[in-house]
Design an enzyme around this catalytic site. Structure first.
Site, PDB file in Angstrom:
ATOM      1  N   HIS A  77      10.350  28.850   5.851  1.00  5.53           N
ATOM      2  CA  HIS A  77      11.311  29.316   6.849  1.00  5.53           C
ATOM      3  C   HIS A  77      10.621  29.364   8.207  1.00  5.53           C
ATOM      4  O   HIS A  77       9.458  29.734   8.291  1.00  5.53           O
ATOM      5  CB  HIS A  77      11.839  30.709   6.484  1.00  5.53           C
ATOM      6  CG  HIS A  77      13.110  31.049   7.179  1.00  5.53           C
ATOM      7  ND1 HIS A  77      13.132  31.560   8.451  1.00  5.53           N
ATOM      8  CD2 HIS A  77      14.397  30.922   6.781  1.00  5.53           C
ATOM      9  CE1 HIS A  77      14.395  31.739   8.799  1.00  5.53           C
ATOM     10  NE2 HIS A  77      15.185  31.362   7.822  1.00  5.53           N
ATOM     11  N   HIS A  81      18.837  22.971   6.583  1.00  9.77           N
ATOM     12  CA  HIS A  81      19.468  24.250   6.936  1.00  9.77           C
ATOM     13  C   HIS A  81      20.349  24.662   5.749  1.00  9.77           C
ATOM     14  O   HIS A  81      19.847  24.848   4.645  1.00  9.77           O
ATOM     15  CB  HIS A  81      20.224  24.058   8.264  1.00  9.77           C
ATOM     16  CG  HIS A  81      20.773  25.305   8.878  1.00  9.77           C
ATOM     17  ND1 HIS A  81      20.389  26.567   8.522  1.00  9.77           N
ATOM     18  CD2 HIS A  81      21.716  25.485   9.863  1.00  9.77           C
ATOM     19  CE1 HIS A  81      21.048  27.461   9.248  1.00  9.77           C
ATOM     20  NE2 HIS A  81      21.863  26.822  10.062  1.00  9.77           N
ATOM     21  N   ASP A  85      18.074  30.182   0.094  1.00  2.05           N
ATOM     22  CA  ASP A  85      18.710  29.113  -0.666  1.00  2.05           C
ATOM     23  C   ASP A  85      18.081  28.863  -2.034  1.00  2.05           C
ATOM     24  O   ASP A  85      18.624  28.090  -2.815  1.00  2.05           O
ATOM     25  CB  ASP A  85      18.663  27.809   0.145  1.00  2.05           C
ATOM     26  CG  ASP A  85      19.569  27.878   1.346  1.00  2.05           C
ATOM     27  OD1 ASP A  85      20.698  28.355   1.183  1.00  2.05           O
ATOM     28  OD2 ASP A  85      19.146  27.487   2.444  1.00  2.05           O
TER      29      ASP A  85
HETATM   30  N1  ACO Z   1       7.725  22.271   0.903  1.00  2.88           N
HETATM   31  C1  ACO Z   1       6.489  21.758   1.169  1.00  2.88           C
HETATM   32  N2  ACO Z   1       5.869  21.877   2.352  1.00  2.88           N
HETATM   33  C2  ACO Z   1       6.519  22.532   3.324  1.00  2.88           C
HETATM   34  C3  ACO Z   1       7.793  23.090   3.127  1.00  2.88           C
HETATM   35  C4  ACO Z   1       8.391  22.951   1.873  1.00  2.88           C
HETATM   36  N3  ACO Z   1       9.592  23.471   1.627  1.00  2.88           N
HETATM   37  N4  ACO Z   1       8.195  23.684   4.273  1.00  2.88           N
HETATM   38  C5  ACO Z   1       7.206  23.498   5.156  1.00  2.88           C
HETATM   39  N5  ACO Z   1       6.200  22.798   4.578  1.00  2.88           N
HETATM   40  C6  ACO Z   1       4.916  22.456   5.199  1.00  2.88           C
HETATM   41  C7  ACO Z   1       5.071  21.315   6.187  1.00  2.88           C
HETATM   42  O1  ACO Z   1       4.869  20.058   5.568  1.00  2.88           O
HETATM   43  C8  ACO Z   1       3.971  21.642   7.180  1.00  2.88           C
HETATM   44  O2  ACO Z   1       2.743  21.279   6.610  1.00  2.88           O
HETATM   45  P1  ACO Z   1       1.559  20.670   7.557  1.00  2.88           P
HETATM   46  O3  ACO Z   1       1.196  21.815   8.475  1.00  2.88           O
HETATM   47  O4  ACO Z   1       0.474  20.284   6.616  1.00  2.88           O
HETATM   48  O5  ACO Z   1       2.171  19.520   8.299  1.00  2.88           O
HETATM   49  C9  ACO Z   1       4.006  23.177   7.251  1.00  2.88           C
HETATM   50  O6  ACO Z   1       4.499  23.592   5.959  1.00  2.88           O
HETATM   51  C10 ACO Z   1       4.899  23.726   8.347  1.00  2.88           C
HETATM   52  O7  ACO Z   1       6.202  23.162   8.175  1.00  2.88           O
HETATM   53  P2  ACO Z   1       7.220  22.882   9.361  1.00  2.88           P
HETATM   54  O8  ACO Z   1       8.149  21.789   8.970  1.00  2.88           O
HETATM   55  O9  ACO Z   1       6.487  22.743  10.658  1.00  2.88           O
HETATM   56  O10 ACO Z   1       8.016  24.250   9.431  1.00  2.88           O
HETATM   57  P3  ACO Z   1       9.381  24.491  10.190  1.00  2.88           P
HETATM   58  O11 ACO Z   1       9.374  25.910  10.617  1.00  2.88           O
HETATM   59  O12 ACO Z   1       9.607  23.461  11.247  1.00  2.88           O
HETATM   60  O13 ACO Z   1      10.493  24.231   9.063  1.00  2.88           O
HETATM   61  C11 ACO Z   1      11.964  24.589   7.262  1.00  2.88           C
HETATM   62  C12 ACO Z   1      11.148  25.231   8.389  1.00  2.88           C
HETATM   63  C13 ACO Z   1      12.853  23.480   7.847  1.00  2.88           C
HETATM   64  C14 ACO Z   1      12.863  25.632   6.645  1.00  2.88           C
HETATM   65  C15 ACO Z   1      10.983  24.006   6.216  1.00  2.88           C
HETATM   66  O14 ACO Z   1      10.200  25.046   5.653  1.00  2.88           O
HETATM   67  C16 ACO Z   1      11.698  23.228   5.105  1.00  2.88           C
HETATM   68  O15 ACO Z   1      11.952  22.034   5.277  1.00  2.88           O
HETATM   69  N6  ACO Z   1      12.037  23.885   3.954  1.00  2.88           N
HETATM   70  C17 ACO Z   1      12.770  23.233   2.905  1.00  2.88           C
HETATM   71  C18 ACO Z   1      14.249  23.176   3.246  1.00  2.88           C
HETATM   72  C19 ACO Z   1      14.872  24.557   3.133  1.00  2.88           C
HETATM   73  O16 ACO Z   1      14.719  25.257   2.150  1.00  2.88           O
HETATM   74  N7  ACO Z   1      15.688  24.876   4.153  1.00  2.88           N
HETATM   75  C20 ACO Z   1      16.438  26.138   4.175  1.00  2.88           C
HETATM   76  C21 ACO Z   1      15.875  27.083   5.204  1.00  2.88           C
HETATM   77  S1  ACO Z   1      16.755  28.602   5.174  1.00  2.88           S
HETATM   78  C22 ACO Z   1      18.195  28.243   5.971  1.00  2.88           C
HETATM   79  O17 ACO Z   1      18.312  27.433   6.821  1.00  2.88           O
HETATM   80  C23 ACO Z   1      19.358  28.952   5.529  1.00  2.88           C
END
Ligand code: ACO
Length: 430
Positions: A305, A266, A361
């Protein structure tokens, strides 16, 4: 039921009974569902498909990359408003007129001081290198003990008094946390300064009689504060609403929200992005890093996201603001790595097929660093403006007099079994 209302029909195949549920404001009511399926819980891990509340604060369209506060597009607010105007808008529902704004500014600037106990004893009790987010969470929680009146959450006037106090004090607490963990003396608030400059003064003033800041720097931080002020039912706002639903005071509810923000998935992502860029180290390592992410070794921080399946509109504004800041401060050496990462990720099938775009971010940490903030302060810089959003939601929930939040679970554990005394349990566990 009238045919003019859009609806869905759910049929229980065990009995053949059906219920028609109207679609209202883009959702269907669980009360109607329960009429047919009282003990069948809607299983939604991560709550990706569940609307927990009705809210009129922020509208997000993740498919089109749209964010509006109370109807105003984020682009217009970032370009034209001050952060305090936006905070007023989020809390009160309308932009203030001149008189209302002057009063709001006055109220905020006259509640910036923390009790002397914080400076003398509270901060001193932390380890010398404590992370400022840990100190901030504790400071906000501790404030509740100084204002027990805030427990009267059903009184709108008392609620507003403590909303003002918390928005006023959060920059003082945030700067205090950082100054302490850097071994620097705390700087008192200067109530003649505007909100942003006062915060910068508490952060960076050393021995000069009055802190002066470059207008470009001030504008950039103002913009970043506006962009971070609210974002619907994100993890930390949800935490504020969950804790507030037990009729908990605003300080304790916001402390819980700040703790949720701390996590790297987050608000902690901005700090993690900078560490990731520094870890990549050089321009020619970018392709290798992307391959390692695709191979399952970590995530591309600052990408992806839950709601946006398109470019996060805040990331677009921040990227532009970064150019203006770098003209004054000089370019951040990690910018080239970030730009190359973005370019390659946006052209890569792995990221395209999963709708992974830069989020708020991805570029914010680069600006924060250029402005002179340490990486461990980045999430604190998110928490300061988001306090207005958390409080707007906390207040909205109190106005709605909502029920305590208490979801169900699908129990998957053992059935009933009898207790076995310690002496009779097997030596090696199952
Ligand atoms: N890098 C690589 N792969 C990713 C990323 C990433 N940043 N984000 C998602 N994925 C992939 C997952 O591995 C998954 O792949 P799969 O279908 O093969 O298993 C798919 O994309 C879906 O990902 P989920 O984790 O199910 O997506 P969710 O909606 O639960 O998570 C989140 C969203 C937490 C923001 C995620 O994209 C992430 O971890 N991003 C990196 C951390 C980040 O930048 N957080 C800030 C968010 S903005 C905020 O809170 C202010």
């Amino acid at each position: 039921m009238s045919n003019s209302v859009e609806s869905i029909t759910v049929t229980d195949n065990r009995t053949g009974n059906s219920v028609e549920i109207p679609i209202q404001s883009g959702g269907v009511s669980s009360t109607e569902w329960a009429k047919l399926l009282g003990n069948i819980w809607y299983y939604d891990p991560g709550l990706g498909q569940t609307a927990m509340v009705e809210s009129s604060i922020a509208e997000i369209n993740g498919e089109e990359g749209i964010l509006r506060y109370r109807g105003y597009p984020i682009e217009q607010l970032a370009e034209n408003a001050t952060y305090l105007e936006v905070a007023y808008l989020l809390i009160n529902g309308e932009l203030p007129n001149k008189k209302q704004y002057q009063q709001w500014e006055l109220d905020i600037t006259h509640h910036t001081y923390l009790h002397e106990n914080f400076r003398r004893r509270f901060f001193e009790s932390f380890h010398y290198d404590a992370h400022p987010m840990g100190i901030l969470i504790s400071t906000i929680a501790a404030l509740s003990t100084f204002y027990p009146e805030a427990k009267n959450v059903d009184d709108p006037q008392i609620r507003m008094r403590h909303i003002n106090r918390l928005i006023a004090k959060i920059p003082t607490a945030a700067a205090g946390a950082q100054r302490f963990s850097s071994g620097l003396p705390l700087v008192f608030p200067d109530n003649d300064l505007d909100y942003i400059t006062n915060f910068l003064s508490m952060m960076f003033k050393i021995a000069e009689p009055r802190y002066e800041c470059d207008p470009v720097i001030k504008q950039a931080l103002e913009k970043l504060f506006i962009l971070h002020a609210d974002h619907g039912q994100n993890c930390s706002t949800f935490a504020a609403r969950v804790v507030g639903s037990a009729q908990t005071d605003p300080y304790s509810s916001v402390a819980a929200a700040t703790a949720a923000l701390y996590g790297p998935l987050h608000g902690g992502a901005n700090e993690a992005v900078l560490k990731m860029l520094a870890g990549i180290g050089s321009y020619d390592q970018v392709e290798g890093f992307i391959e390692s992410v695709k191979g399952g070794q970590g995530r591309l921080m600052g990408f992806g996201h839950r709601v946006y399946k398109n470019y996060d509109p805040r990331a677009r504004i921040i990227k532009k603001a970064a150019d203006q800041v770098f003209e004054v401060t000089g370019k951040n050496h990690l910018l080239d790595i970030a730009l190359k990462l973005e370019e390659h990720a946006l052209a890569d099938e792995y990221f395209i097929s999963r709708n992974l775009y830069p989020n708020v971010d991805f570029y914010s940490g680069l600006i924060y660093e250029a402005l002179g903030f340490d990486p461990d302060m980045f999430t604190v810089l998110f928490a300061i403006p988001r306090t207005a959003g958390w409080l707007a939601h906390w207040n909205e929930a109190r106005e709605q007099q909502g029920r305590i939040m208490r979801p169900r679970q699908l129990y998957t554990g053992e059935g009933k079994r009898d207790f076995v005394p310690l002496s009779k349990r097997p030596k090696s566990p199952k």
